[in-house]
Design an enzyme around this catalytic site. Structure first.
Site, PDB file in Angstrom:
ATOM      1  N   LYS A 152      -3.098   4.445  -3.270  1.00  0.00           N
ATOM      2  CA  LYS A 152      -3.013   5.879  -3.523  1.00  0.00           C
ATOM      3  C   LYS A 152      -3.354   6.197  -4.967  1.00  0.00           C
ATOM      4  O   LYS A 152      -3.954   7.222  -5.249  1.00  0.00           O
ATOM      5  CB  LYS A 152      -1.605   6.370  -3.183  1.00  0.00           C
ATOM      6  CG  LYS A 152      -1.446   6.673  -1.707  1.00  0.00           C
ATOM      7  CD  LYS A 152      -0.082   7.239  -1.402  1.00  0.00           C
ATOM      8  CE  LYS A 152       0.901   6.136  -1.148  1.00  0.00           C
ATOM      9  NZ  LYS A 152       2.174   6.587  -0.585  1.00  0.00           N
ATOM     10  N   GLU A 188       5.866   7.144   1.312  1.00  0.00           N
ATOM     11  CA  GLU A 188       6.349   7.823   0.127  1.00  0.00           C
ATOM     12  C   GLU A 188       5.483   9.064  -0.036  1.00  0.00           C
ATOM     13  O   GLU A 188       4.254   8.951  -0.071  1.00  0.00           O
ATOM     14  CB  GLU A 188       6.174   6.891  -1.071  1.00  0.00           C
ATOM     15  CG  GLU A 188       7.050   7.257  -2.223  1.00  0.00           C
ATOM     16  CD  GLU A 188       6.895   6.277  -3.378  1.00  0.00           C
ATOM     17  OE1 GLU A 188       7.082   6.711  -4.507  1.00  0.00           O
ATOM     18  OE2 GLU A 188       6.566   5.086  -3.147  1.00  0.00           O
ATOM     19  N   ARG A 239      -1.229  -6.464   4.942  1.00  0.00           N
ATOM     20  CA  ARG A 239      -1.858  -5.155   4.701  1.00  0.00           C
ATOM     21  C   ARG A 239      -3.284  -5.167   5.217  1.00  0.00           C
ATOM     22  O   ARG A 239      -3.926  -6.214   5.266  1.00  0.00           O
ATOM     23  CB  ARG A 239      -1.956  -4.883   3.203  1.00  0.00           C
ATOM     24  CG  ARG A 239      -0.721  -4.497   2.529  1.00  0.00           C
ATOM     25  CD  ARG A 239      -0.990  -4.347   1.032  1.00  0.00           C
ATOM     26  NE  ARG A 239      -1.166  -2.958   0.662  1.00  0.00           N
ATOM     27  CZ  ARG A 239      -0.169  -2.107   0.489  1.00  0.00           C
ATOM     28  NH1 ARG A 239       1.063  -2.492   0.670  1.00  0.00           N
ATOM     29  NH2 ARG A 239      -0.389  -0.858   0.128  1.00  0.00           N
TER      30      ARG A 239
END
Ligand code: ATP
Ligand code: MG
Length: 561
Positions: free
Chosen positions: A276, A40, A266
């Site tokens: 982020k 993204e 992850r």
């Protein structure tokens, strides 16, 4: 150890899975493996993304397949074009390429809309007008199914309302489009999930064209399907969403085969944060100097710090790919970097905290040159000339007026020490300033020890010291980094990570002295400063005449293999 590690390298359950699917009779028999990396564009990539990139591009590479780069930009609220270029630069730097397969998910808005209409026409989606409060209230719980009073709205009415939602007739939140699946499902994602919402907001790619936007769970499988993705590899938090992913691809008319989602764990690393949102916070609150601050776990930060693509790839690969979440030691990342730089970094001499050494029996005005291999034992890496004269810079910590036990460096009356590659010396005295600080060391050298070895073969009892010729040395600023956080797990749950910062994560040494040959280092050059660690020129602040070096990693390895 090498064997242990290579066993680990095959620890990739995704590849085992794909092997089965490619085998005769498997889902993908005769097909080309096609993956995608879908960031993204709302921030810079970090080392966690490097793992996903490794999984996505690496899997395609392994099977001779393709990997698309797709900006997952269906959410207009927080995306920015600025990040798109940075993401591409970082992926290229890591050594992966998407060829001409670069896409924006937002380019599919029209098709997504058509698929939504298809679902409505099939009686599989409906326009709902519950308020957010009602929505919550009707959600049900594990024992109670959800309620949805609008699910039997006539198809024609939903088609009309959906068209008017698109046309901008309604304010945010007035209506949603929901998939008609199963209000009693144990998986709440299947309880008639919202697949479109109204959001009157400008989008960085489509501008004001749309005021309705698809939800991730509806958009992502369509993006994958439209690009012919065979394996949609993502992180574990999407596991509970897979039934919805499958539902979408099962109920729309696909141009290709159905893609399949596979989830992996992850990557987490201790002593740092990885989301982020938190990284952005560090930047915006001024804790770090920017996304590329060398203490940041971002790809651009690691690059500026002195990390190499090879080290990051090795790190990703050796961590393996599994379903078990784990936090990897930061020390392992450093270990991977050290291994790479040990092979490839040019050896040079730099004195970080200098003190003058005068060789009293070396003729004043005389100077000589030593030819030094850039990588000892690897003549193919070339050699350079290093000058030597009566006055040198040595490391302040290599001298003590009074020795402590086991100290084998310079002190008056101390052992013979070796100036690396040059001569043997003995300390004969020192000078102090008014405050008693040592400002000069006096030593005598053995002229018969040129190259650093005694002519008579006697044993050298002192240490080997690095040095720089004072006559030709260049000034430099050196930045030493430590963990940004002093807490090993600042990322945990709702911990106040800003309260866990390490106050000593940056130490600036402004008076370092480096070899004359380092006058114009490129940021991509990597050096080992003998006995000090691995360094590179700072890409932002270093220039000829004002040298700034970052320590990428020290020499001492704290990682236990
Ligand atoms: P963040 O939570 O850091 O904002 P994200 O998942 O929202 O990350 P995206 O841009 O959506 O960031 O991520 C692109 C891809 O990278 C996704 O497929 C995501 O699963 C993957 N990814 C993100 N963080 C990690 C991580 N720590 N380890 C492995 N993969 C990751
Ligand atoms: Mg995300």
């Amino acid at each position: 150890m090498a064997e242990e590690r290579s066993a680990e390298m095959s620890q990739n359950f995704i590849h085992d899975f794909i092997d089965e699917e490619l085998a005769p009779g498997g889902r993908c028999e005769g097909m080309r493996v096609h993956t995608r990396f879908p960031p993204e564009p709302n921030g810079y990539l970090h080392i966690g993304h490097a793992k996903a990139i490794f999984v996505d591009f690496g899997t395609a590479e392994k099977y001779g397949g393709l990997c698309n780069l797709r900006m997952d930009d269906t959410n207009p609220t927080k995306e920015d074009e600025e990040f798109v270029d940075a993401i591409q630069e970082d992926i290229h730097w890591l050594g992966y390429d998407w060829g001409d397969r670069f896409f924006y998910a937002s380019d599919y808005f029209e098709q997504m809309y058509d698929f939504a209409v298809e679902l409505i026409k099939k009686g599989l989606a409906y326009v709902c007008q519950l308020t957010p409060e009602e929505f919550k209230e009707y959600r049900g719980d594990v024992n109670t199914p959800a309620r949805s009073p609008w699910r039997d709205r006539p198809i024609e009415e939903s088609l009309d309302l959906f068209a008017r939602m698109r046309a901008g007739e309604f304010p945010n939140g007035a209506y949603t489009l929901r998939a008609k699946i199963d209000l009693a499902s144990g998986n709440f994602n299947m309880r008639d999930p919202v697949i479109y919402r109204i959001n009157h907001m400008r989008h960085h790619n489509t501008g004001d064209k749309w005021c309705i936007y698809p939800m991730y769970d509806f958009a992502h499988p369509i993006e994958d399907a439209l690009e012919g993705i065979t394996h949609s590899l993502c992180t574990l938090e999407f596991e509970d969403h897979r039934p919805l992913y499958d539902w979408v691809v099962d109920h729309i008319t696909l141009p290709y085969h159905k893609p399949r989602q596979i989830e992996f764990a992850r990557l987490g690393i201790n002593y740092t944060v990885m989301s982020k949102r938190k990284l952005r916070n560090l930047v915006e609150s001024g804790v770090v100097s920017g996304w590329d601050d060398p203490r940041m776990p971002t790809i651009c930060g690691l690059r500026r710090r002195g990390y190499t693509p090879a080290a990051i790839r090795a790190f990703s690969e050796r961590n393996g790919v599994s379903k078990a979440a784990s936090t990897v030691e930061y020390a392992f990342l450093e270990h991977c970097l050290r291994e790479d730089l040990n092979e490839h970094a040019q050896r040079v001499m730099a004195v970080l905290r200098p003190v003058k050494l005068v060789i009293t029996n070396y003729p004043a005005g005389q100077t000589e040159e030593f030819e030094v291999e850039n990588l000892p034992g690897k003549p193919e890496a070339g050699a350079r000339k290093v000058t030597f004269s009566r006055e040198l810079w040595v490391e302040a910590e290599d001298f003590l007026p009074e020795p402590v036990p086991k100290y084998k460096r310079l002190y008056p009356g101390g052992p013979e020490c070796r100036l690396k590659g040059a001569y043997l010396i003995r300390c004969v005295g020192y000078k102090t300033d008014d405050q008693g600080n040592v400002v000069e060391i006096a030593a005598e050298y053995d002229p018969d020890s040129r190259g650093g070895d005694p002519a008579d073969g006697r044993k050298v009892k002192g240490a080997t010291l690095h040095w720089v010729d004072a006559a030709t040395a260049l000034d430099a600023e050196v930045r030493l980094y430590d963990n940004l956080f002093s807490d090993p797990d600042p990322d945990a749950g709702d911990k106040d990570y800003l309260a866990c910062l390490n106050p000593n994560s940056l130490e600036v040494l402004s008076g370092a002295k480096v070899e004359a040959g380092l006058s114009d280092p490129q940021p991509s050059d990597r050096f080992q400063f003998m006995r000090q660690g691995y360094f590179c020129a700072d890409s932002r602040d270093s220039r000829p005449g004002h040298l700034v070096f970052n320590r990428a990693v020290s020499l001492k390895d704290s990682f236990k293999v």
